[in-house]
Every structure is written in structure tokens, then in C-alpha cells.
Design an enzyme around this catalytic site. Structure first.
Site: not given
Length: 497
Positions: A244, A426, A477
Site C-alpha cells: 500500500v 540485467n 519505504g
């Protein structure tokens, strides 16, 4: 006098590349590439880049899958170190670090050669195996379920027509062992080019994108800050929501935005730790750098956010917005042909569309859904876009993770959606990202630069996002050093701009 004479010295050229194995933010091995240049006849270390881990293991992966992935990762990093210190070191010597296109073309050719070598080896192995076991070739083979999924049920149990028509998972784009060397070197060269040109990396990227024409104005991408990671473990029932995220309104400065997000985070922590309300709900800070909790319904994390914002006098939909990363591709039960959104609760792709329409109508402050469906359910993506396209962004992340270069027909193979999360992993080269964002913007898609689960402390992703003109940046976060570093870089760029 020395300064006057220095104007006649040769332009700096690459003299040495050094590759080494280092650790990323979650303790996994990854690649660092250092660039040395000859500047005014002296060899000098210019910069280095550290790549993020190339693969993300689903939360429900089996132990043997995790073990195999870890072995593969170590092999890949070792191979990448070898490529950088040997072939690439020789190949790029004496080139100007400002010639990004030339460097990326050479890296692309080198990688294509390695892919062909791998195919040739596999072909020889197949031929050798066919000679050894000709008798076994007629045996029927059954498709293996994806890792972590349930095995097919025993014969005799009939499947309904609806359950049988779910498109199978598209094969995963193979990751060539050592491919990190290509992305790591391309990024390190871009950083060296910026250093030699005495400009910040974001401006160097913008100049590369606009053929050395300085952009009239540059804007910061809006941050999608992850506040909650919903664990898919018992006894919590909710499986659908992976993240969220909070999106601050565009009119706030980044500094104000992050302060607001931190306030909400503190309030959420307080709510989750309140005795009696949600006992032991708060477990730890996840690798995404956010709070981790288990929930029992789809509404629970959203209502929790609503309560936290209300307690702070903030209104969702005005003062702050929500985005949800559904990560639906991790939830498909290929036997039932349905998504397991809660423990024991299954929905067909069509029912998922109806559920999302109801969710957005009920909570209009959710302005983005990431990976609401698997990329294979293209028909349902179209239905979702027609139903919700004007109300919220429908973003493909898993469907776009392995895009490493634009396809020759200028068509990027993603389902119908509003935008794409691009990741620098990559063999992705800086030139690929420039081409890709050009194509996506041409198709009126929004671009989001996203960081993988196994993040590195290198903050270049933020400069890439600003230079490429991404609309959003998805960094996880506001905890864990490797993620906070990137938010701090964004703050520094905001000050400069």
C-alpha cells in the site's frame, strides 16, 4: 599558465574497468563496476556503479527454488565480474566515456554474441541427450506448475470450461548468466560521462535523451512511497495486496511530501501497536523498507490508512492519495484457473475486474493499481482499462520487468494499461531506457522508474528517473539505508533544480 595549457590536452578516455562482487541491501551478492579514465595523461578513478539484484523470488516460492536462485545469482555475479575485468575492459579501452551510444552499441553486440554462444551450447547438449535417450522421447510430458503453486489434481476430477480457458503463464524471459555486467557497465559509463562533463547525472541523461539540447524545464517525479507490506502468511488471510503506497499531491515540495508521509507512517505504527486492537500485527520492517503486517480483508489495510490520515487531519483524495501493488501474478492457482485473493477465496479474471471496479468506486482516493492481473489476462486488462481508465492508473510492473530493449516494430509487448514500471536490471543499458521512455511517452503511457526488491545503495536510479522525465518513482519505504539514500538524492536534486 597550467590551466591554459590544459585546454590543449586530449579529451579523457577510458583506461580501465574493474568489476568486483559486493553485497546489495539484503545481503545478496551483486556487481560493482569501477571506471578509470586517462585525464591529462594521468590514470584516475572516476566513479563506480552498483547493480540491484537481477531476480525477485516470489514470497510463496519453495525452499528448493530459493536455493537454486541463490546459486544462479552467485554464478551470474561471478561471470559478470569476469566479463568486466577481461573482455569489456579490453573492448572499451580508449573510448570516451561521453560516447554513451557507441559504448552501448558495443555492449549490445557483445551480449548478443554471448546469447548465441549459449544457444549453441544448449543445442549441442540437446543433441547429445537425444542420442543417449532415443527411447524416452515418445513419453508424454506434463507441464510443470510454476514454483510454489499446487500440483495438478489427480485425473478423474472434471474441470469446468471456464476454468480450463485461463491462458497459461507466458515463459519467463531467460536471464543470461553474467548479464549484470552489461547494465552495470552502461550505468558506470553514464556516471563517468557526467563526471567528465562536470554536470549532474540527471542532466547528462536528459542531454543524451534530447540529443544534447538542454531541456527547457525539468521536473521531479512524484514519489510512490510504500507504507505497508501485507504479509501473505497464516493466520492473516489477505493475499492480494503486496504494497500500500502513499502518493503526495503534486503541489507539495518533495520535502513537504516526505514529512507528510513520515507523519502518516508514525501514526500507522501507533495504530498497529495499540494493545487489544491488532495484537502482534506489526512484525518487522520488510525488505521494501516499510511496515509489515497481516490483514484479513481487502478493505482492512485501506481503512487503516484512512484512520491514520483522519487522526492527522489529512483527507485521502485531497491531501494524499493511495496506490496499491496487487502483485496478482503471484496468486494464480493454475488448477482452478483462479486467483486466490484471500486464503480459500478464489476469483476468476472476470470476477477480479468486477472486484476492482467496486473497490475504486468505494475508495476513489486509490489512484493507481499496479499488476491488478497477470499480463496473460489481456482481455481482462482491456475491460479494466475501459471501466476504470479515467478514474485511476492501471500499471504493469511484472508485465514489464523483463523489458530490456524496445522491439524492432516499436511495439512493447505489455497488456493494455496506463503505464509501465521500468527497472534497471540485467542487460538493460542506459540507451535502452532512453529509447523505451521515448516509445512509452509516444504511446501516451506514463513511465515509472522502480527499484527491485533486492536494492543496492547506488542512488543513480533517481537521476535516471529525473533525466528521463518519469512521472513517478517507486523506491519502497522510508526505512533501510539503500532506499532512504534514494529519497535523499531526490531531495538534493529538488534543491538544485
Amino acid at each position: 599558465k597550467a590551466n591554459y595549457l590544459s585546454t590543449f590536452s586530449k579529451a579523457p578516455v577510458i583506461c580501465k574497468l574493474v568489476g568486483r562482487k559486493v553485497l546489495d541491501g539484503v545481503g545478496q551478492p551483486t556487481l560493482e563496476v569501477e571506471i578509470y579514465c586517462t585525464v591529462k595523461n594521468n590514470d584516475k578513478r572516476i566513479c563506480s556503479s552498483v547493480m540491484s539484484s537481477h531476480s525477485q523470488i516470489p514470497e510463496n516460492a519453495l525452499p528448493e527454488t530459493i536455493e537454486a536462485d541463490e546459486k544462479e545469482r552467485i554464478d551470474s555475479v561471478n561471470t559478470a565480474v569476469e566479463w568486466v575485468n577481461a573482455s569489456l575492459n579490453t573492448m572499451l579501452r580508449d573510448l570516451k566515456p561521453t560516447d554513451q551510444c557507441q559504448v552501448d552499441n558495443l555492449l549490445g553486440e557483445y551480449f548478443a554474441k554471448k546469447v548465441e554462444e549459449k544457444k549453441e551450447i544448449e543445442k549441442q547438449e540437446e543433441e547429445a541427450a537425444a542420442e543417449v535417450t532415443p527411447a524416452l522421447t515418445s513419453c508424454a510430458s506434463f507441464p510443470t506448475p510454476p514454483p510454489g503453486k499446487k500440483k495438478p489434481e489427480k485425473r478423474g476430477k472434471k474441470l469446468s470450461v471456464a476454468e480450463r480457458t485461463v491462458p497459461p503463464a507466458e515463459p519467463v524471459e531467460p536471464v543470461l548468466c553474467g548479464s549484470l555486467a552489461i547494465g552495470g557497465t552502461s550505468l558506470a559509463i553514464a556516471k563517468a560521462g557526467a563526471t567528465i562533463s562536470h554536470v549532474p547525472l540527471y542532466l547528462h541523461i536528459a542531454l543524451l535523451k534530447h540529443d544534447q539540447e538542454p531541456p527547457k524545464e525539468m521536473s521531479l517525479p512524484l514519489p510512490m512511497v510504500t507504507l505497508l507490506n501485507c504479509e501473505k502468511i497464516a493466520p492473516a488471510k489477505l493475499k492480494l495486496v503486496k504494497e500500500v503506497m502513499l502518493i503526495p499531491p503534486a503541489e507539495l515540495s518533495l520535502k513537504q511530501s516526505l514529512e507528510r508521509v513520515l507523519d502518516v507512517q508514525k501514526e500507522m505504527t501507533r495504530l498497529l501497536e495499540t494493545p487489544g486492537k491488532v495484537p502482534q500485527a506489526l512484525k518487522r520492517i520488510s525488505r521494501l523498507g516499510c511496515l509489515t503486517t497481516g490483514c484479513n480483508s481487502l478493505e482492512e489495510p485501506i481503512l487503516l490508512m484512512q484512520t491514520a490520515c483522519k487522526n492527522l487531519g489529512l483527507e485521502l483524495g485531497t491531501d494524499v492519495y493511495l496506490a496499491i501493488n496487487c502483485a496478482a501474478h503471484e496468486l494464480m492457482d493454475y488448477v482452478k484457473g483462479k486467483y486466490e485473493i484471500l486464503t480459500g477465496t478464489f476469483k476468476s479474471p472476470g470476477e477480479m475486474v468486477a472486484m476492482y471496479v467496486e473497490l475504486i468506486n468505494k475508495f476513489p482516493f486509490i489512484i493507481a493499481l499496479i499488476d491488478p492481473l497477470r499480463k496473460e489476462d489481456r482481455e481482462q486488462w482491456s475491460e479494466l482499462c475501459h471501466a476504470l481508465g479515467s478514474k485511476c492508473y492501471l500499471i504493469a510492473e511484472d508485465g514489464a520487468t523483463c523489458i530490456s530493449k524496445p522491439q524492432t516494430d516499436q511495439n512493447i509487448n505489455t497488456p493494455m494499461c496506463s503505464g509501465v514500471v521500468l527497472k534497471y536490471i540485467n542487460q538493460t543499458k542506459v540507451s535502452d531506457l532512453i529509447d523505451l521512455t521515448g516509445i512509452l511517452h509516444g504511446q501516451r503511457h506514463i513511465t515509472i522508474l522502480g527499484s527491485p526488491d533486492g536494492e543496492s545503495p547506488d542512488d543513480s536510479l533517481v537521476d535516471l528517473a529525473v533525466g528521463l522525465g518519469a512521472r513517478f518513482v517507486k523506491l519502497g519505504g522510508l526505512s533501510r539505508g539503500e532506499r532512504v539514500t534514494k529519497y535523499n538524492r531526490l531531495l538534493a536534486i529538488e534543491e538544485e533544480l
